[in-house]
Scaffold this motif. Sequence first.
Motif, PDB file in Angstrom:
ATOM      1  N   GLU A  84       0.839  -1.272  -0.020  1.00  0.00           N
ATOM      2  CA  GLU A  84       0.068  -0.012   0.024  1.00  0.00           C
ATOM      3  C   GLU A  84       0.745   1.128   0.149  1.00  0.00           C
ATOM      4  O   GLU A  84       1.713   1.448   0.711  1.00  0.00           O
ATOM      5  CB  GLU A  84      -1.055   0.006   1.277  1.00  0.00           C
ATOM      6  CG  GLU A  84      -2.064   1.061   1.332  1.00  0.00           C
ATOM      7  CD  GLU A  84      -3.059   1.111   2.213  1.00  0.00           C
ATOM      8  OE1 GLU A  84      -4.079   1.385   2.420  1.00  0.00           O
ATOM      9  OE2 GLU A  84      -2.822   0.137   3.305  1.00  0.00           O
ATOM     10  N   VAL A  85       0.714   2.142  -0.890  1.00  0.00           N
ATOM     11  CA  VAL A  85       1.530   3.338  -1.023  1.00  0.00           C
ATOM     12  C   VAL A  85       0.643   4.533  -0.596  1.00  0.00           C
ATOM     13  O   VAL A  85      -0.785   4.753  -1.155  1.00  0.00           O
ATOM     14  CB  VAL A  85       1.936   3.609  -2.620  1.00  0.00           C
ATOM     15  CG1 VAL A  85       2.639   4.809  -2.683  1.00  0.00           C
ATOM     16  CG2 VAL A  85       2.669   2.365  -3.107  1.00  0.00           C
ATOM     17  N   PHE A  86       1.297   5.291   0.348  1.00  0.00           N
ATOM     18  CA  PHE A  86       0.720   6.598   0.542  1.00  0.00           C
ATOM     19  C   PHE A  86       1.472   7.956   0.161  1.00  0.00           C
ATOM     20  O   PHE A  86       2.602   7.948   0.001  1.00  0.00           O
ATOM     21  CB  PHE A  86       0.883   6.847   2.234  1.00  0.00           C
ATOM     22  CG  PHE A  86      -0.206   5.710   2.837  1.00  0.00           C
ATOM     23  CD1 PHE A  86      -1.434   6.169   3.408  1.00  0.00           C
ATOM     24  CD2 PHE A  86       0.343   4.393   3.069  1.00  0.00           C
ATOM     25  CE1 PHE A  86      -1.988   5.249   4.132  1.00  0.00           C
ATOM     26  CE2 PHE A  86      -0.294   3.408   3.700  1.00  0.00           C
ATOM     27  CZ  PHE A  86      -1.752   3.831   4.224  1.00  0.00           C
TER      28      PHE A  86
ATOM     29  N   GLY B  57      -2.535   3.989  -3.711  1.00  0.00           N
ATOM     30  CA  GLY B  57      -3.126   3.109  -4.182  1.00  0.00           C
ATOM     31  C   GLY B  57      -2.310   1.780  -3.920  1.00  0.00           C
ATOM     32  O   GLY B  57      -1.514   1.982  -3.107  1.00  0.00           O
ATOM     33  N   GLU B  58      -2.686   0.610  -4.199  1.00  0.00           N
ATOM     34  CA  GLU B  58      -1.991  -0.514  -3.596  1.00  0.00           C
ATOM     35  C   GLU B  58      -2.145  -1.751  -4.481  1.00  0.00           C
ATOM     36  O   GLU B  58      -2.829  -1.988  -5.503  1.00  0.00           O
ATOM     37  CB  GLU B  58      -2.640  -0.863  -2.427  1.00  0.00           C
ATOM     38  CG  GLU B  58      -4.049  -1.510  -2.505  1.00  0.00           C
ATOM     39  CD  GLU B  58      -4.491  -2.117  -1.179  1.00  0.00           C
ATOM     40  OE1 GLU B  58      -4.813  -3.402  -0.948  1.00  0.00           O
ATOM     41  OE2 GLU B  58      -4.558  -1.379  -0.068  1.00  0.00           O
ATOM     42  N   VAL B  59      -0.865  -2.886  -4.496  1.00  0.00           N
ATOM     43  CA  VAL B  59      -1.237  -4.086  -4.733  1.00  0.00           C
ATOM     44  C   VAL B  59      -1.753  -4.824  -3.593  1.00  0.00           C
ATOM     45  O   VAL B  59      -1.466  -4.995  -2.531  1.00  0.00           O
ATOM     46  CB  VAL B  59       0.137  -4.582  -4.821  1.00  0.00           C
ATOM     47  CG1 VAL B  59       0.209  -6.130  -5.189  1.00  0.00           C
ATOM     48  CG2 VAL B  59       1.016  -3.854  -5.946  1.00  0.00           C
TER      49      VAL B  59
ATOM     50  N   ARG C 180       5.223   6.696   1.131  1.00  0.00           N
ATOM     51  CA  ARG C 180       5.452   5.676   2.022  1.00  0.00           C
ATOM     52  C   ARG C 180       4.712   4.506   1.708  1.00  0.00           C
ATOM     53  O   ARG C 180       3.839   4.605   0.991  1.00  0.00           O
ATOM     54  CB  ARG C 180       4.748   6.125   3.641  1.00  0.00           C
ATOM     55  CG  ARG C 180       4.996   4.973   4.760  1.00  0.00           C
ATOM     56  CD  ARG C 180       4.365   5.895   5.997  1.00  0.00           C
ATOM     57  NE  ARG C 180       4.362   4.852   7.109  1.00  0.00           N
ATOM     58  CZ  ARG C 180       3.356   4.102   7.638  1.00  0.00           C
ATOM     59  NH1 ARG C 180       2.225   4.089   6.958  1.00  0.00           N
ATOM     60  NH2 ARG C 180       3.404   3.165   8.562  1.00  0.00           N
ATOM     61  N   TYR C 181       5.423   3.179   2.161  1.00  0.00           N
ATOM     62  CA  TYR C 181       4.806   2.025   1.592  1.00  0.00           C
ATOM     63  C   TYR C 181       4.762   1.097   2.867  1.00  0.00           C
ATOM     64  O   TYR C 181       5.385   1.051   3.844  1.00  0.00           O
ATOM     65  CB  TYR C 181       5.251   1.287   0.432  1.00  0.00           C
ATOM     66  CG  TYR C 181       6.777   0.938   0.604  1.00  0.00           C
ATOM     67  CD1 TYR C 181       7.328  -0.101   1.161  1.00  0.00           C
ATOM     68  CD2 TYR C 181       7.878   1.955   0.145  1.00  0.00           C
ATOM     69  CE1 TYR C 181       8.595  -0.305   1.321  1.00  0.00           C
ATOM     70  CE2 TYR C 181       9.222   1.763   0.284  1.00  0.00           C
ATOM     71  CZ  TYR C 181       9.592   0.618   0.717  1.00  0.00           C
ATOM     72  OH  TYR C 181      11.001   0.154   1.041  1.00  0.00           O
TER      73      TYR C 181
ATOM     74  N   MET D 283       7.315  -4.735   7.459  1.00  0.00           N
ATOM     75  CA  MET D 283       7.148  -4.466   6.179  1.00  0.00           C
ATOM     76  C   MET D 283       6.473  -2.967   5.868  1.00  0.00           C
ATOM     77  O   MET D 283       5.504  -2.711   5.692  1.00  0.00           O
ATOM     78  CB  MET D 283       5.988  -5.454   5.476  1.00  0.00           C
ATOM     79  CG  MET D 283       6.445  -6.688   5.732  1.00  0.00           C
ATOM     80  SD  MET D 283       5.418  -8.057   4.838  1.00  0.00           S
ATOM     81  CE  MET D 283       5.990  -7.622   3.262  1.00  0.00           C
ATOM     82  N   VAL D 284       7.594  -2.050   5.906  1.00  0.00           N
ATOM     83  CA  VAL D 284       6.987  -0.557   5.840  1.00  0.00           C
ATOM     84  C   VAL D 284       8.532   0.182   5.396  1.00  0.00           C
ATOM     85  O   VAL D 284       9.303  -0.346   5.737  1.00  0.00           O
ATOM     86  CB  VAL D 284       6.635  -0.107   7.445  1.00  0.00           C
ATOM     87  CG1 VAL D 284       7.794  -0.304   8.219  1.00  0.00           C
ATOM     88  CG2 VAL D 284       6.350   1.360   7.078  1.00  0.00           C
TER      89      VAL D 284
END
Length: 225
Positions: free
Chosen positions: A171-173, A181-183, A205-206, A218-219
């Motif tokens: 997830e991308v911010f 958006g996101e996978v 940020r992901y 996972m960040v």
Amino acid sequence: MRTLPSACLVALMASASLAACASDDEVTIVPLTASDDACVAETTDLAAGKTTFRIQNDGNTVTEVYIYADGDRVVTERENIGPGTSAELTANLAAGTYELACKPGMTGDGIRQEITVTGEGGDALLDGGDVEIHFAAIDYTYTGLDDLDLHSGDTVEFEMRNDGTVEHEFEVFGPDGVVLGEVGPTPAGDEGKVVLELTEAGEYRYVCGIDDHEERGMVGTFNVE
């Protein structure tokens, strides 16, 4: 549902469809009831443009709601809707066929309901990127996301391969903290992708928003010049 402008009332009197009444500055409001075994939108025929789903979680577990295109492409989502609470999910949908998915417990493919969008307007999904980034999710780490060279205005295709043993997402911010958006949730051994337009310079940020995956590492961030 929303209050229709006078032009739309005339159209309805002439037996025109609701989808013909959309305009860029209107928002269609659609109640959506989620439970432990159901996902029911009040209507599944929408006008192109902005739609806000007003979600009520009548189930006994926390849930999340996704909008998918082409089966597995995430258009947008709303997470962490607790039992007995409500939330809103807004999307600017172009004409096409989509699926709503309610995910009790925030796992799996979800309880899905097809929705149809007709008319002019909305944001068409991006089909490809000027830049392609291939990376992997392994255990509780992303690999292949170091030293990215990205610039404002780039359209980027992020393709994630899940080489771990549990489901992951990406997830991308944007710099404003809003989800870009996101996978979506991707099972072990599968691949997923998302195409994002990076319109602003700054720090992005992901994160993997599944369970405690963020806390387990996972960040991360990447910079756009």
